[in-house]
Design an enzyme around this catalytic site. Structure first.
Site, PDB file in Angstrom:
ATOM      1  CE1 TYR A  92       0.861  -0.208   4.339  1.00 40.14           C
ATOM      2  CE2 TYR A  92      -0.182   1.856   4.346  1.00 40.14           C
ATOM      3  CZ  TYR A  92       0.687   1.103   5.055  1.00 40.14           C
ATOM      4  OH  TYR A  92       1.279   1.147   6.245  1.00 40.14           O
ATOM      5  NE  ARG A 133       6.780   4.331   0.563  1.00 43.30           N
ATOM      6  CZ  ARG A 133       6.444   5.082   1.522  1.00 43.30           C
ATOM      7  NH1 ARG A 133       7.560   5.303   2.569  1.00 43.30           N
ATOM      8  NH2 ARG A 133       5.210   5.574   1.711  1.00 43.30           N
ATOM      9  NE  ARG A 189      -6.005 -19.505   3.989  1.00 43.55           N
ATOM     10  CZ  ARG A 189      -4.902 -19.808   4.430  1.00 43.55           C
ATOM     11  NH1 ARG A 189      -4.521 -21.261   4.150  1.00 43.55           N
ATOM     12  NH2 ARG A 189      -4.073 -19.280   5.439  1.00 43.55           N
ATOM     13  CE  LYS A 227       3.078   3.134   3.401  1.00 46.78           C
ATOM     14  NZ  LYS A 227       3.000   3.068   4.701  1.00 46.78           N
ATOM     15  CD  GLU A 237       9.884   2.006  10.363  1.00 44.15           C
ATOM     16  OE1 GLU A 237       9.779   2.902   9.485  1.00 44.15           O
ATOM     17  OE2 GLU A 237       9.939   0.719   9.920  1.00 44.15           O
ATOM     18  CG  LEU A 284       8.131   2.610   4.832  1.00 49.20           C
ATOM     19  CD1 LEU A 284       7.812   1.130   3.919  1.00 49.20           C
ATOM     20  CD2 LEU A 284       7.005   3.309   5.243  1.00 49.20           C
TER      21      LEU A 284
END
Ligand code: PDD
Length: 285
Positions: free
Chosen positions: A33, A52, A100, A149, A182, A207
Site C-alpha cells: 500500500y 516506492r 486459498r 510497505k 522507527e 520503511l
C-alpha cells in the site's frame, strides 16, 4: 456525503465497495500500500510515493495493477469524488483473488486495487503539533523486510494500541541492541544536545519514509547538521528534541518518551521549523 472507493475499475459507495473472501490481502496480507497526503487538493510527493509503490511491488514480484499514468488519474478522481481538499489518499494492491493456497496464483491473475481518500482537519493536526505528542518504546517484533510497505502490519497495530492504552500517540520500535528502528507508522528522529539531527539509515529494518527523504532535502538546503545513524533509547531520553515524520502528519514534535519529558516538554525549534518549511520543499502536483 457517502464516501466513494475505487475497487478494481469501479467507483462505488463505500457500503458496496468489497473484495472477495479469497483475496490474498485478506488471507495472507499478501499486498502492498501507499499513503499520500492531499493538501489544497494536490498530492504531496506523489512521484516518490509512486516510486516506492513500484519498489514494493517489484520486491514481492507482484504485477503493476495499471500504468502509473492511470493510477495517477484514479487517485485524483477518488480525491475529487470524496471532495477531499486536505487529507490522505490510500492505494492498496494485493496479489488478487484465488482459491486459498500459499504459492502465488497463476500468472495473469489480476491484482486487486483499492483506492480510498479521506479528509482530515489540518487545524486539529496543527494543534497537536503545537502541543507535541507522547511516544512509548516497545520491542520491534517485525520481520526483516519492513522496507517493503506491505499490509502485514500486525506488530505495528499491537504497538500502536499499547501506545494508545498508555496515553501516547505513537510507539517507537526498539531493536535487540536497544536502538530505535522507527515508529509504528512514522520515522523516528532526534536532535542531540549539540544540535545534530539523527535518524536511522535505510535498510531492511525501516520503511524508506518519503517524508524522511524530503526532510533530508530540507536539512541539506538549510545546511543543518545531520547524522544518518541508529540511536539508542537512552540517547533519545537525553535528546534536546525528538520528532516523527509521516505522510499524514509531516513533521510532528515529540515531547515525551516513556513518560520522560524531552526538551521542556514543548516542541523544539528544529522540529517546528522543519514542519513550517515542509510543504515549501515537498512536491505538490
Ligand atoms: N505510515 N514507518 C512506518 C512503519 C510507516 O508506516 C510510515 C508511514 C512511515 C513514514 O513513511 P512516509 O513518510 O512515507 O509516510 C515510516 C503511513 C502514513 C501509514 O501507514 O498510515
Amino acid at each position: 456525503m457517502s464516501r466513494i472507493a475505487y475497487v478494481n475499475g469501479r467507483y462505488l459507495p463505500r457500503g458496496d465497495a468489497m473484495v472477495g473472501i479469497e483475496d490474498r490481502g485478506f488471507q495472507f496480507a499478501d499486498g502492498v500500500y501507499e499513503v499520500c497526503e492531499v493538501r489544497g487538493g494536490k498530492l504531496v510527493d506523489e512521484r516518490r510515493h509512486m516510486a516506492r509503490l513500484q519498489r514494493s511491488l517489484d520486491l514481492l514480484r507482484m504485477d503493476r495493477p495499471m500504468p502509473a499514468s492511470s493510477l495517477a488519474i484514479v487517485m485524483r478522481e477518488t480525491i475529487r469524488r470524496n471532495r477531499v481538499t486536505n487529507g490522505v489518499v490510500y492505494v492498496q494492491v494485493t496479489r488478487g483473488e484465488m482459491r486459498r493456497d500459499f504459492p502465488f496464483p497463476p500468472a495473469g491473475t489480476p491484482p486487486t486495487v483499492v483506492v480510498t481518500a479521506r479528509s482530515n482537519d489540518p487545524a486539529k493536526i496543527d494543534a497537536q503539533a503545537e502541543a507535541g505528542i507522547a511516544v512509548i518504546t516497545v520491542p520491534d517484533e517485525r520481520w526483516r523486510h519492513v522496507d517493503i510497505k506491505s499490509v502485514a502490519l500486525l506488530p505495528n497495530v499491537l504497538a500502536k494500541q499499547q501506545a494508545r492504552e498508555q496515553g501516547a500517540r505513537e510507539a517507537w520500535l526498539v531493536d535487540a541492541q536497544g536502538r530505535v528502528t522507527e515508529g509504528a507508522s512514522s520515522t523516528a528522529w532526534i536532535v542531540t544536545r549539540d544540535g545534530v539531527l539523527v535518524t536511522r539509515p535505510l535498510g531492511g529494518d525501516i520503511l524508506p519514509g518519503i517524508t524522511r527523504s524530503v526532510v533530508m532535502d530540507l536539512i541539506a538546503e538549510q545546511g543543518l547538521r545531520f547524522e544518518e545513524r541508529a540511536f539508542t533509547v537512552e540517547e533519545a531520553y537525553a535528546a534536546r528534541e525528538a520528532f516523527v515524520t509521516s505522510a499524514s502528519q509531516s513533521v510532528m514534535p515529540v515531547v515525551e518518551i516513556d513518560g520522560r519529558p524531552i526538551g521542556n516538554r514543548a516542541p523544539g525549534m528544529t522540529a517546528t521549523a522543519l514542519r513550517r518549511d515542509y510543504h515549501g520543499t515537498a512536491e505538490l502536483t
